[in-house]
Motif scaffolding. Structure first.
Motif, short mmCIF file in Angstrom:
data_model
loop_
_atom_site.label_atom_id
_atom_site.label_comp_id
_atom_site.label_asym_id
_atom_site.label_seq_id
_atom_site.Cartn_x
_atom_site.Cartn_y
_atom_site.Cartn_z
N GLY A 54 1.09 -1.39 0.13
CA GLY A 54 0.10 -0.11 0.15
C GLY A 54 0.79 1.33 -0.03
N VAL A 55 1.85 1.18 0.93
CA VAL A 55 2.73 2.43 0.83
C VAL A 55 3.67 2.63 -0.30
CG1 VAL A 55 4.72 3.58 1.97
CG2 VAL A 55 2.93 2.39 3.41
N THR A 59 2.84 5.76 -2.91
CA THR A 59 4.02 6.69 -3.24
C THR A 59 4.34 6.63 -4.76
OG1 THR A 59 4.97 6.17 -0.98
CG2 THR A 59 6.71 6.98 -2.48
N PHE A 60 4.78 5.39 -5.31
CA PHE A 60 5.22 5.42 -6.85
C PHE A 60 4.27 5.26 -7.85
CE2 PHE A 60 8.41 3.87 -3.70
CZ PHE A 60 9.59 4.84 -4.15
N ARG A 61 3.04 4.76 -7.41
CA ARG A 61 1.85 4.73 -8.38
C ARG A 61 2.40 3.89 -9.51
NH1 ARG A 61 -2.75 7.55 -8.17
NH2 ARG A 61 -4.33 7.12 -10.02
N PHE A 62 2.49 2.64 -9.47
CA PHE A 62 3.21 1.71 -10.21
C PHE A 62 2.29 1.57 -11.56
CE2 PHE A 62 4.90 0.00 -6.09
CZ PHE A 62 6.35 0.46 -6.51
N SER A 63 2.91 0.98 -12.58
CA SER A 63 2.10 0.55 -13.76
C SER A 63 1.42 -0.81 -13.62
CB SER A 63 3.05 0.52 -14.93
OG SER A 63 3.92 -0.48 -14.89
N PRO A 64 0.29 -0.79 -14.31
CA PRO A 64 -0.26 -2.51 -14.11
C PRO A 64 0.63 -3.59 -14.11
CG PRO A 64 -1.51 -0.86 -15.61
CD PRO A 64 -0.20 -0.30 -15.44
N ALA A 65 1.67 -3.74 -15.04
CA ALA A 65 2.46 -4.80 -14.92
C ALA A 65 3.30 -5.02 -13.48
CB ALA A 65 3.53 -4.74 -16.21
N LEU A 173 -1.38 -3.84 14.95
CA LEU A 173 -1.88 -2.69 15.41
C LEU A 173 -0.89 -1.36 14.42
CD1 LEU A 173 -2.59 -0.51 17.66
CD2 LEU A 173 -0.80 -1.06 18.90
N GLY A 174 0.13 -1.70 13.88
CA GLY A 174 0.89 -0.91 13.17
C GLY A 174 0.13 -0.61 11.96
N PHE A 175 -0.42 -1.71 11.29
CA PHE A 175 -1.20 -1.33 9.95
C PHE A 175 -2.16 -0.67 10.37
CE2 PHE A 175 -4.54 -2.30 7.16
CZ PHE A 175 -4.17 -2.58 6.02
N CYS A 176 -2.91 -0.56 11.30
CA CYS A 176 -4.20 -0.01 11.73
C CYS A 176 -3.74 1.79 11.88
CB CYS A 176 -4.86 -0.44 12.64
SG CYS A 176 -5.59 -1.85 12.56
N ILE A 177 -2.63 1.99 12.51
CA ILE A 177 -2.21 3.11 12.82
C ILE A 177 -1.84 3.75 11.68
CG2 ILE A 177 -0.35 4.61 13.99
CD1 ILE A 177 -0.41 2.65 16.36
N VAL A 178 -0.99 3.15 10.69
CA VAL A 178 -0.36 4.08 9.49
C VAL A 178 -1.67 3.97 8.51
CG1 VAL A 178 0.94 3.66 7.38
CG2 VAL A 178 1.69 2.80 9.90
N PHE A 179 -2.66 3.20 8.39
CA PHE A 179 -3.87 3.11 7.59
C PHE A 179 -4.69 4.35 8.13
CE2 PHE A 179 -8.08 2.16 6.08
CZ PHE A 179 -7.84 1.79 5.02
N ALA A 180 -4.67 4.79 9.52
CA ALA A 180 -5.56 5.88 9.86
C ALA A 180 -4.94 7.15 9.36
CB ALA A 180 -5.93 5.51 11.18
N ILE A 181 -3.59 6.97 9.59
CA ILE A 181 -2.82 8.31 9.53
C ILE A 181 -2.99 8.91 7.92
CG2 ILE A 181 -0.73 9.65 9.47
CD1 ILE A 181 -0.13 7.84 11.90
N PHE A 182 -2.67 7.79 7.12
CA PHE A 182 -2.74 8.08 5.58
C PHE A 182 -3.99 7.59 4.89
CE2 PHE A 182 1.70 7.81 7.21
CZ PHE A 182 2.00 9.19 6.98
N PHE A 183 -5.08 7.66 5.43
CA PHE A 183 -6.39 7.00 5.06
C PHE A 183 -6.59 7.14 3.62
CE2 PHE A 183 -10.96 6.93 4.25
CZ PHE A 183 -11.32 5.53 4.60
N SER A 185 -4.59 8.45 1.05
CA SER A 185 -3.76 7.88 0.09
C SER A 185 -3.86 6.19 0.02
CB SER A 185 -2.47 8.34 0.37
OG SER A 185 -1.89 8.08 1.57
N LEU A 186 -3.85 5.54 1.10
CA LEU A 186 -3.81 4.00 1.34
C LEU A 186 -5.17 3.52 0.69
CD1 LEU A 186 -1.98 3.47 4.50
CD2 LEU A 186 -0.95 3.20 2.26
N SER A 187 -6.20 4.37 0.89
CA SER A 187 -7.49 3.74 0.45
C SER A 187 -7.51 3.54 -1.22
CB SER A 187 -8.73 4.58 1.01
OG SER A 187 -8.73 4.41 2.32
N SER A 188 -6.89 4.83 -1.61
CA SER A 188 -6.90 4.67 -3.19
C SER A 188 -5.79 3.62 -3.70
CB SER A 188 -6.27 6.27 -3.47
OG SER A 188 -6.19 6.34 -5.13
N ALA A 189 -4.57 3.63 -3.05
CA ALA A 189 -3.60 2.59 -3.20
C ALA A 189 -4.25 1.19 -3.44
CB ALA A 189 -2.30 2.70 -2.23
#
Length: 213
Positions: A54-55, A59-65, A173-183, A185-189
């Motif tokens: 997700g991160v 951050t880099f918005r990869f191509s489909p491949a 817990l770490g996943f939930c914290i990071v997801f909540a902070i960057f909700f 951008s991570l949701s879109s990712a």
């Protein structure tokens, strides 16, 4: 834990059968512990892989491949853990000797009598010349009866389950914290990762020019 037994074995065959049954009970219990530990480890790895994917995608918005390749690597890693920690224990069983050594290490007061019983029984089956069957049978019975004061199941690796549970809890817990902070951008990712072969156009920057008058 003390194992309550009504009487001692009187024949080498009975003593051997009882030892094998107790080792089999330890084998089954240890397999359950290993699988449970594996499930917790799998959960921690899934949380870690999901967060990394997700991160990096955000951050880099990869191509489909590239996105598809990274997703396949993540899934393959999780499958390896499933096979190694959850499926493999059902395929490869611990030998009686390995279990006996584990019991002897767990209960040093036994002075390696579980391993000794297995060795004595093999000597009995080998039927070496000039060996005293009576003395050998008595040694098997005495060695096996000396182990009746302990529960072999206490020699499992149950202490690893809480450790793996803490690892999973920390990863979640770490996943939930990071997801909540960057909700946002991570949701879109994660939306893009759920459809890895779809080509999502990059958002265009919009400029507004204000002219005087």
């Amino acid at each position: 834990m003390v194992l309550q037994t009504p009487s001692s074995s009187t024949s080498p065959g009975d003593a051997w059968s009882e030892i094998r049954q107790r080792l089999q009970a330890l084998r089954l219990r240890d397999r359950n512990v290993t699988v449970t530990q594996g499930l917790f480890i799998l959960g921690a790895i899934v949380c870690g892989i999901s967060l990394i994917l997700g991160v990096t995608e955000a951050t880099f918005r990869f191509s489909p491949a590239i996105r598809f390749i990274f997703l396949c690597i993540g899934v393959a890693t999780a499958l390896v853990v499933v096979v190694w920690r959850c499926f493999f224990p059902y395929v490869q069983k611990l030998s009686d000797d390995a279990l006996a050594r584990r019991v002897d290490r767990r209960f040093p007061d036994l002075h390696d009598r579980v391993t000794m019983t297995l060795q004595l029984w093999r000597q009995r089956e080998a039927q070496f010349p000039n060996q005293s069957s009576g003395l050998l049978n008595a040694a098997i019975v005495a060695s096996a009866n000396a182990t009746r004061s302990v529960d072999f199941s206490d020699a499992d690796a149950r202490h690893r389950v809480p450790q793996a549970g803490k690892l999973f809890g920390g990863a979640l817990l770490g996943f939930c914290i990071v997801f909540a902070i960057f909700f946002a951008s991570l949701s879109s990712a994660f939306e893009r990762l759920s459809n890895p072969l779809t080509d999502y156009p990059a958002p265009q920057l919009t400029f507004i020019t204000v002219k005087p008058g």
